[in-house]
Design an enzyme around this catalytic site. Structure first.
Site: not given
Length: 426
Positions: A354, A351, A393, A279, A264
């Site tokens: 999701s 987070e 994560r 991130r 990403r």
């Protein structure tokens, strides 16, 4: 994408529902285009009928020995007007399609209405954060202490937002992915898949990343061939397995799981999490995808979310489950649950997964259908996806939650078989 018939029949209702998620639908433009389309279509259909009648009269006039040149000229003129009308209709439809591709999904009625992440609703919590009797270190300090987490070398190789893992931490990262895959395959009934990491544009359009989020993707331009994109998530490749297919209803639900790297380019855009692995431009994820019969998709979302939660429970990591509000949901989702894991160094939940039900939104873009056994007619399937989990994560959470005063890390019980029985690293 949304059903174009829905926009034509309930445009204002659609606009109101989209407004709840912060999207302003240009109803005036859509109405103008629809009016223009109807006008051109009516004119074209009338012209076609007149041309057919004139063509028929040519034969009759010929039989009577009349001069057909004026009639032929008239028919030729109409053919030109019909051709121009088709070009105009195609242009109108292209603009309507472009607008449709940029419209997000409609939120389900059970989704809480809100503006942003502050309006998300906590559904439940599991586990209790550890009360450490020493100063907590973050995952960067823990990993760099022994040289097993190396951001400096990664930056030399690739620039910012990359990490180099070595030794026991690299092994722990691999162990987490293997544990997750085994759990989802052996206990949750998913079929493991190994998918391409590079896909063409239609696949990304099918799941909703294109055209709206092209700037967030890593693109490889190829002269004389279709461009390729690095996948931002295995959701893209897994969901598109059924693109353009009519699935046998007996095969539903279809459940896929894959462990892939994800890429990403927007990772640093927000300016958040500049330190560490939270991130990154490249990260690993175990992704779950379900293809289901429409009436079962909300029940499937609960099951998918429970599958992701089970990973955290077995790892003994405290977490909370949030129902995202309308303003915080992803582009393709009708309803989403986020899982947030406890990060001791930040003293908050972050987070880690999701889980979304996309309804028929992606299926319509992909033309993915099943044959209804009652009617025998093809209908759009519903698609769901969720992280089970983001591996990097999860590694961060394990390092921080299982740290000891001397900087060593206890290995969670469920990971010991994957670590050769190792109980502590460091």
């Amino acid at each position: 994408m949304l059903d174009s018939k829905l926009l034509r029949s309930n445009l204002q209702d659609v606009a109101d529902r989209l407004a709840s998620r912060g999207f302003a639908l240009d109803t005036a433009r859509i109405e103008a285009l629809e009016e223009q389309r109807k006008t051109v279509q009516t004119r074209t259909e009338a012209l076609q009928a007149e041309r057919n009648a004139r063509s028929k009269s040519i034969g009759q006039a010929k039989q009577r020995g009349e001069d057909i040149a004026p009639l032929m000229a008239d028919v030729e003129r109409m053919a030109g007007e019909l051709s121009a009308g088709k070009v105009e209709l195609d242009a109108i439809q292209t603009e309507l399609d472009s607008i449709l591709l940029g419209i997000p999904n409609l939120p389900h009625e059970s989704v809480p209405v809100g503006k942003d992440e502050d309006d998300n609703v906590e559904v439940r919590r599991w586990g209790t954060p550890t009360a450490f009797d020493f100063e907590v270190k973050d995952h960067v300090a823990l990993g760099e202490k022994f040289g097993w987490l190396d951001f400096e070398t990664a930056a030399k190789l690739s620039g910012a937002r990359f990490a180099l893992l070595r030794g026991p931490i690299a092994r722990l990262h691999r162990a987490l992915a293997q544990f997750m895959i085994n759990l989802h395959v052996n206990e949750h009934g998913y079929e493991e898949a190994y998918t391409p990491y590079l896909v063409q544009a239609p696949a990304l359009q099918g799941t909703g990343q294109l055209p709206k989020f092209e700037e967030d993707l890593f693109k490889i331009a190829r002269e004389g061939e279709a461009d390729l994109y690095l996948i931002p998530t295995a959701e893209v490749s897994l969901t598109n397995i059924i693109a353009g297919e009519i699935v046998d209803s007996k095969l539903l639900p279809i459940k896929f799981v894959a462990h892939t790297p994800c890429f990403r380019s927007e990772a640093g855009a927000s300016g958040r999490d500049t330190r560490g692995m939270i991130r990154q431009h490249q990260f690993d994820k175990v992704e779950m995808v379900q293809i289901v019969e429409p009436s079962t998709s909300m029940e499937a979302l609960e099951g998918l979310t429970a599958n992701a939660e089970k990973v955290l429970q077995l790892l003994g990591l405290p977490y909370r489950t949030l129902a995202l509000c309308t303003g915080d949901m992803g582009f393709s989702a009708v309803k989403t649950y986020d899982l947030e894991v406890w990060i001791p160094s930040q003293d908050k939940y972050r987070e880690i997964s999701s889980c979304s039900n996309c309804g028929d939104f992606q299926a319509r873009r992909m033309q993915a259908r099943f044959r209804n056994p009652e009617t025998g007619k093809p209908e759009l399937v519903h698609t769901l996806n969720g992280s089970g989990l983001a591996v990097g994560r999860t590694l961060v959470a394990v390092l921080e939650n299982y740290q000891q005063a001397d900087g060593s890390i206890r290995v969670p019980d469920v990971l010991k078989p994957y670590m050769g029985g190792l109980e502590v690293i460091g």
